[in-house]
Design an enzyme around this catalytic site. Structure first.
Site, PDB file in Angstrom:
ATOM      1  N   PHE A  55       3.673  -2.551   3.398  1.00 28.80           N
ATOM      2  CA  PHE A  55       3.323  -2.817   4.808  1.00 28.80           C
ATOM      3  C   PHE A  55       2.304  -3.940   4.956  1.00 28.80           C
ATOM      4  CE2 PHE A  55       4.411   1.782   4.665  1.00 28.80           C
ATOM      5  CZ  PHE A  55       5.679   1.644   5.190  1.00 28.80           C
ATOM      6  N   ARG A  56       2.299  -4.839   3.981  1.00 30.17           N
ATOM      7  CA  ARG A  56       1.434  -6.030   4.065  1.00 30.17           C
ATOM      8  C   ARG A  56      -0.059  -5.692   4.078  1.00 30.17           C
ATOM      9  NH1 ARG A  56       4.392 -10.627   3.127  1.00 30.17           N
ATOM     10  NH2 ARG A  56       6.471  -9.787   3.095  1.00 30.17           N
ATOM     11  N   LEU A  57      -0.433  -4.519   3.560  1.00 36.52           N
ATOM     12  CA  LEU A  57      -1.858  -4.170   3.493  1.00 36.52           C
ATOM     13  C   LEU A  57      -2.430  -4.714   2.182  1.00 36.52           C
ATOM     14  CD1 LEU A  57      -1.692  -0.536   4.901  1.00 36.52           C
ATOM     15  CD2 LEU A  57      -2.362  -2.632   6.075  1.00 36.52           C
ATOM     16  N   HIS A  58      -2.171  -5.997   1.948  1.00 41.05           N
ATOM     17  CA  HIS A  58      -2.573  -6.605   0.684  1.00 41.05           C
ATOM     18  C   HIS A  58      -4.093  -6.570   0.538  1.00 41.05           C
ATOM     19  CE1 HIS A  58       1.456  -7.937   1.138  1.00 41.05           C
ATOM     20  NE2 HIS A  58       1.160  -8.784   2.095  1.00 41.05           N
TER      21      HIS A  58
END
Ligand SMILES: Cc1cc2nc3c(=O)[nH]c(=O)nc-3n(C[C@H](O)[C@H](O)[C@H](O)COP(=O)(O)O)c2cc1C
Length: 195
Positions: free
Chosen positions: A173-176
């Site tokens: 979810f792009r929570l890099h």
């Protein structure tokens, strides 16, 4: 000087990349800027890393070498897409030539064909046709027949001493996650950045 913690983190990730079957785990993008501010980039291979920085080897008369001579700040970027959720590691810092002893030792470890290639290639200069290069290879094969190939003076290493390093860890979810280490001369600080 790179801290033992940063070195251990980087080496651990590089080992994971090597174990993942990545064909070129040591490949890194090298970005340079010339005297006019124009930016150039290409891939080179990492050959060693220690507290002083990251080493790569090249032709000292190539375009990249001319750019480094004009502007010694460079950036390196690794991307290992097959480990964890994908990892990127960025380095920014100064490039300087390695000692002749380091260049000699690495050159001596290279396959003979690569050593001949270092003599034959006028890296980044215009080549009139392929035959011209093949003729130069044949010329240097003959010149060094039956003896060790010495390192040409125009070939050697650079060490990039980074003062900013970012580890980017991909996440669902792009929570890099982004972790930046900055060198302030006498100490390093660590910060998180929004992805
Ligand atoms: C996977 C890969 C690894 C490379 N490794 C090196 C290297 O270690 N040193 C080098 O001089 N060029 C290497 N090259 C070639 C460079 O990308 C580049 O074409 C060459 O160094 C000339 O760049 P320049 O004209 O900007 O100086 C590599 C290319 C690839 C695709």
């Amino acid at each position: 000087m790179l801290t033992p913690e940063i070195l251990a983190t980087f080496r651990g990730l590089l080992d994971e990349a090597k174990a993942s079957g990545d064909r070129e785990p040591t490949a890194m993008n090298l970005a340079t800027a010339d005297g006019t501010g124009r930016v150039h980039s290409r891939i080179v291979l990492l050959k060693a890393i220690d507290e002083h920085g990251l080493q790569f080897f090249t032709n000292y008369e190539s375009d990249k070498a001319a750019q480094i001579a004009a502007h010694d700040q460079v950036a390196l970027c690794f991307h290992w897409k097959d480990i964890r959720e994908g990892i990127q590691v960025r380095f920014e810092g100064r490039a300087t030539k390695t000692s002749a002893a380091i260049s000699d030792a690495y050159f001596a470890s290279r396959p003979r064909g690569s050593q001949i290639g270092a003599w034959a290639s006028k890296q980044s200069q215009e080549l009139p046709d392929r035959q011209t290069f093949e003729d130069r290879v044949a010329h240097f094969e003959k010149e060094f027949e039956g003896r060790e190939v010495p390192r040409p003076a125009h070939w050697g290493g650079y060490v990039v001493s980074p003062d900013r390093i970012e580890f980017w860890y991909g996440a669902t979810f792009r929570l890099h996650e982004r972790i930046v280490h900055s060198d302030h001369g006498t100490s390093w600080t660590t910060r998180l950045l929004y992805p």
